[in-house]
Design a protein around this motif. Structure first.
Motif, PDB file in Angstrom:
ATOM      1  N   LEU A   1       7.384  26.545  -9.710  1.00 14.80           N
ATOM      2  CA  LEU A   1       8.562  25.732 -10.397  1.00 14.80           C
ATOM      3  C   LEU A   1       9.850  26.132  -9.443  1.00 14.80           C
ATOM      4  O   LEU A   1      10.886  25.744  -9.827  1.00 14.80           O
ATOM      5  N   ASN A   2       9.583  26.830  -8.115  1.00 10.89           N
ATOM      6  CA  ASN A   2      10.648  26.837  -7.541  1.00 10.89           C
ATOM      7  C   ASN A   2      11.846  27.851  -8.325  1.00 10.89           C
ATOM      8  O   ASN A   2      13.166  27.253  -7.897  1.00 10.89           O
ATOM      9  N   LEU A   3      11.560  28.755  -8.935  1.00 10.67           N
ATOM     10  CA  LEU A   3      12.578  29.616  -9.577  1.00 10.67           C
ATOM     11  C   LEU A   3      13.358  30.181  -8.573  1.00 10.67           C
ATOM     12  O   LEU A   3      12.707  31.033  -7.751  1.00 10.67           O
ATOM     13  N   PRO A   4      14.716  30.063  -8.613  1.00  7.12           N
ATOM     14  CA  PRO A   4      15.514  30.977  -7.536  1.00  7.12           C
ATOM     15  C   PRO A   4      15.490  32.311  -7.898  1.00  7.12           C
ATOM     16  O   PRO A   4      15.183  32.733  -9.172  1.00  7.12           O
ATOM     17  N   GLN A   5      15.915  32.962  -7.131  1.00  7.55           N
ATOM     18  CA  GLN A   5      15.815  34.689  -7.403  1.00  7.55           C
ATOM     19  C   GLN A   5      17.255  35.040  -6.726  1.00  7.55           C
ATOM     20  O   GLN A   5      17.392  36.018  -5.912  1.00  7.55           O
ATOM     21  N   THR A   6      18.329  34.753  -7.655  1.00  7.02           N
ATOM     22  CA  THR A   6      19.742  35.111  -7.223  1.00  7.02           C
ATOM     23  C   THR A   6      19.869  36.719  -7.505  1.00  7.02           C
ATOM     24  O   THR A   6      19.322  37.361  -8.593  1.00  7.02           O
ATOM     25  N   PRO A   7      20.251  37.633  -6.699  1.00  2.00           N
ATOM     26  CA  PRO A   7      20.425  38.972  -6.921  1.00  2.00           C
ATOM     27  C   PRO A   7      20.990  39.127  -8.335  1.00  2.00           C
ATOM     28  O   PRO A   7      22.115  38.613  -8.607  1.00  2.00           O
ATOM     29  N   ILE A   8      20.791  40.110  -9.281  1.00  2.00           N
ATOM     30  CA  ILE A   8      21.270  40.545 -10.490  1.00  2.00           C
ATOM     31  C   ILE A   8      22.399  40.897 -10.367  1.00  2.00           C
ATOM     32  O   ILE A   8      23.523  40.766 -11.384  1.00  2.00           O
ATOM     33  N   ARG A   9      23.060  41.465  -9.394  1.00  2.00           N
ATOM     34  CA  ARG A   9      24.429  41.834  -9.184  1.00  2.00           C
ATOM     35  C   ARG A   9      25.285  40.970  -9.268  1.00  2.00           C
ATOM     36  O   ARG A   9      26.328  40.981  -9.876  1.00  2.00           O
ATOM     37  N   GLU A  10      24.908  39.728  -8.519  1.00  2.00           N
ATOM     38  CA  GLU A  10      25.658  38.507  -8.638  1.00  2.00           C
ATOM     39  C   GLU A  10      25.631  37.764 -10.049  1.00  2.00           C
ATOM     40  O   GLU A  10      26.648  37.301 -10.443  1.00  2.00           O
ATOM     41  N   ALA A  11      24.620  38.119 -10.586  1.00  4.43           N
ATOM     42  CA  ALA A  11      24.504  37.236 -12.169  1.00  4.43           C
ATOM     43  C   ALA A  11      25.371  38.260 -12.927  1.00  4.43           C
ATOM     44  O   ALA A  11      26.564  37.646 -13.646  1.00  4.43           O
ATOM     45  N   ILE A  12      25.542  39.690 -12.730  1.00  4.49           N
ATOM     46  CA  ILE A  12      26.388  40.386 -13.526  1.00  4.49           C
ATOM     47  C   ILE A  12      27.970  39.945 -13.135  1.00  4.49           C
ATOM     48  O   ILE A  12      28.763  40.060 -14.113  1.00  4.49           O
ATOM     49  N   GLN A  13      28.175  40.153 -11.686  1.00  7.94           N
ATOM     50  CA  GLN A  13      29.562  39.622 -11.273  1.00  7.94           C
ATOM     51  C   GLN A  13      29.966  38.311 -12.082  1.00  7.94           C
ATOM     52  O   GLN A  13      31.202  38.190 -12.429  1.00  7.94           O
ATOM     53  N   ASP A  14      29.127  37.368 -12.278  1.00 10.25           N
ATOM     54  CA  ASP A  14      29.580  36.119 -12.611  1.00 10.25           C
ATOM     55  C   ASP A  14      29.866  36.053 -14.086  1.00 10.25           C
ATOM     56  O   ASP A  14      30.885  35.696 -14.526  1.00 10.25           O
ATOM     57  N   ALA A  15      28.921  36.863 -14.938  1.00  9.69           N
ATOM     58  CA  ALA A  15      29.258  37.097 -16.235  1.00  9.69           C
ATOM     59  C   ALA A  15      30.524  37.661 -16.480  1.00  9.69           C
ATOM     60  O   ALA A  15      31.173  37.312 -17.313  1.00  9.69           O
ATOM     61  N   TYR A  16      30.556  38.775 -15.602  1.00 12.30           N
ATOM     62  CA  TYR A  16      31.961  39.761 -15.682  1.00 12.30           C
ATOM     63  C   TYR A  16      33.239  38.817 -15.448  1.00 12.30           C
ATOM     64  O   TYR A  16      34.241  38.831 -16.448  1.00 12.30           O
ATOM     65  N   ASP A  17      33.208  38.052 -14.518  1.00 13.18           N
ATOM     66  CA  ASP A  17      34.300  36.956 -14.132  1.00 13.18           C
ATOM     67  C   ASP A  17      34.741  36.321 -15.166  1.00 13.18           C
ATOM     68  O   ASP A  17      35.604  35.828 -15.648  1.00 13.18           O
ATOM     69  N   TRP A  18      33.646  35.742 -15.752  1.00 12.67           N
ATOM     70  CA  TRP A  18      33.678  34.626 -16.769  1.00 12.67           C
ATOM     71  C   TRP A  18      34.421  35.316 -18.136  1.00 12.67           C
ATOM     72  O   TRP A  18      35.326  34.644 -18.794  1.00 12.67           O
ATOM     73  N   PHE A  19      33.704  36.472 -18.520  1.00 11.04           N
ATOM     74  CA  PHE A  19      34.166  37.307 -19.462  1.00 11.04           C
ATOM     75  C   PHE A  19      35.814  37.597 -19.601  1.00 11.04           C
ATOM     76  O   PHE A  19      36.541  37.458 -20.364  1.00 11.04           O
ATOM     77  N   LEU A  20      36.298  38.079 -18.341  1.00  9.72           N
ATOM     78  CA  LEU A  20      37.560  38.397 -17.947  1.00  9.72           C
ATOM     79  C   LEU A  20      38.489  37.094 -18.106  1.00  9.72           C
ATOM     80  O   LEU A  20      39.315  37.230 -18.657  1.00  9.72           O
ATOM     81  N   ALA A  21      37.951  36.052 -17.520  1.00 10.88           N
ATOM     82  CA  ALA A  21      38.747  34.816 -17.692  1.00 10.88           C
ATOM     83  C   ALA A  21      39.071  34.359 -19.089  1.00 10.88           C
ATOM     84  O   ALA A  21      39.896  33.620 -19.269  1.00 10.88           O
ATOM     85  N   ASN A  22      37.981  34.652 -19.706  1.00  7.34           N
ATOM     86  CA  ASN A  22      38.061  34.021 -20.981  1.00  7.34           C
ATOM     87  C   ASN A  22      38.420  35.045 -22.388  1.00  7.34           C
ATOM     88  O   ASN A  22      38.226  34.796 -23.506  1.00  7.34           O
ATOM     89  N   GLY A  23      39.027  36.080 -21.822  1.00  7.15           N
ATOM     90  CA  GLY A  23      39.627  36.794 -22.824  1.00  7.15           C
ATOM     91  C   GLY A  23      38.815  37.980 -23.551  1.00  7.15           C
ATOM     92  O   GLY A  23      39.490  38.339 -24.495  1.00  7.15           O
ATOM     93  N   TYR A  24      37.557  37.902 -22.985  1.00  7.79           N
ATOM     94  CA  TYR A  24      36.791  38.758 -23.735  1.00  7.79           C
ATOM     95  C   TYR A  24      36.964  40.430 -23.318  1.00  7.79           C
ATOM     96  O   TYR A  24      36.480  41.282 -24.070  1.00  7.79           O
ATOM     97  N   LEU A  25      37.718  40.775 -22.361  1.00  7.00           N
ATOM     98  CA  LEU A  25      37.857  42.054 -21.994  1.00  7.00           C
ATOM     99  C   LEU A  25      39.648  42.532 -21.817  1.00  7.00           C
ATOM    100  O   LEU A  25      39.794  43.481 -21.243  1.00  7.00           O
ATOM    101  N   ARG A  26      40.105  41.916 -22.925  1.00  8.14           N
ATOM    102  CA  ARG A  26      41.716  42.318 -22.690  1.00  8.14           C
ATOM    103  C   ARG A  26      41.719  43.683 -23.535  1.00  8.14           C
ATOM    104  O   ARG A  26      40.959  43.655 -24.521  1.00  8.14           O
TER     105      ARG A  26
END
Length: 330
Positions: free
Chosen positions: A305-330
């Motif tokens: 299925l050509n599943l990509p394998q993005t490093p999990i650290r990058e997934a964590i960073q993307d999640a953290y940046d989104w939570f930060l930008a959307n007020g989940y970490l105030r």
């Protein structure tokens, strides 16, 4: 003429990424969503919203007519409380209704989104795969058991040539747009230093965007009737929490929670919740799951299925940046 895809669960964590991936590939997206449901993850997307209930066969059929294929990503992924008849209704009966609508509307393909938990897990050295028998019945969790039943329904329909179906089974998803939050709650707990320690087990992690790409690939790739685990890195909780803490700029949880102590705490939590008539903070099945290593291999999905394998650290960073930008970490 553009191809229309019916997507259930479009407003969920994975579903919202699947919707975007479909749009990126010029599909027309028709989303079946419950009236009044939260659509925070679908702002201004050019998709056709059809309001209806997965448990009403007529609603599912109405949404299916005129589509070429269905990606069935809707599910109730609840493990607390461990037993809930609504979980069976959504996950098994909802899948029955989707299968019936596909046959009536003569759709050409179904991509069913399950969970890797319907397979047996292994060790880091010998992770579980699509041929490893289910081992989660010991936990007594309706979510896992109902997804096994739903997967069996789809597999049987495919083997009888009633439905051209492919089954994809994500592991633990991380990334942006987790508005509820679901799996991202673990990252938030680490970032807010709410966890004094880490459990003895571990699990497999995958970037939610990678899982969405492979799911959409399954519309035109893969072998009918086959299952594909969508995962990436196998990490202990200590390893995962350390990565999350590094991204968040905090110190990671330091202490191992002994399996016996974790289970004892869960038993006390269950007992206290029963007295108070509330849902426990942690139940015994959750402690049992956390004590085990839920490790899987995704070699088949990468290959077919050509599943990509993005490093999990990058997934964590993307999640953290989104939570930060959307007020989940105030």
């Amino acid at each position: 003429m553009p191809t229309t895809i019916l997507l259930t669960g479009a407003n969920g964590f994975l579903g919202s990424h699947i919707a975007r991936e479909l749009l990126n590939r010029r599909y027309v997206v028709r989303a079946l969503v419950r009236p009044g449901s939260n659509r925070k993850t679908l702002p201004d997307l050019p998709i056709e919203i059809v309001e209806g209930d997965l448990l009403h066969p007529a609603d599912v059929l109405r949404a299916s007519i005129g589509c070429k294929a269905v990606i069935h990503a809707a599910a109730l992924a609840q493990v607390n409380p461990a037993r809930n008849p609504q979980v069976w209704a959504v996950n098994k009966t909802g899948t029955e209704n989707v299968l019936a609508a596909i046959k009536q509307a003569d759709l050409k393909r179904l991509v069913y989104v399950g969970t890797a938990n319907v397979f047996g897990f292994g060790t880091k050295e010998q992770p579980g795969n699509e041929l490893t028998p289910y081992s989660g019945a010991v936990y007594g969790v309706d979510y896992m058991d109902s997804k096994v039943a739903a997967t069996d329904l789809v597999r049987q329909a495919a083997y009888r040539d009633e439905v051209a179906a492919i089954m994809v089974h994500p592991t633990f998803l991380l990334g942006p747009l987790d508005s509820k939050p679901t799996s991202g709650a673990m990252l938030l707990a680490v970032a807010k230093k709410q966890l004094p320690g880490y459990p003895a087990g571990g699990k497999n992690y995958v970037h939610v965007r990678d899982a969405a790409i492979a799911t959409v690939n399954a519309l035109t790739m893969g072998r009918l009737g086959e299952s594909y685990i969508l995962g990436n890195e196998n990490l202990t909780y200590q390893e995962a929490f350390t990565l999350m803490a590094n991204v968040a700029g905090v110190s990671p949880p330091r202490f191992l929670l002994p399996p016996a102590a974790a289970r004892l705490y869960a038993q006390f939590s269950d007992w206290l919740a029963n007295i108070r008539g509330r849902v426990p903070t942690v139940n015994v099945p959750m402690a049992m799951i956390a004590n085990d290593g839920h490790y899987f291999s995704s070699e088949k999905a990468v290959r077919e299925l050509n599943l990509p394998q993005t490093p999990i650290r990058e997934a964590i960073q993307d999640a953290y940046d989104w939570f930060l930008a959307n007020g989940y970490l105030r």
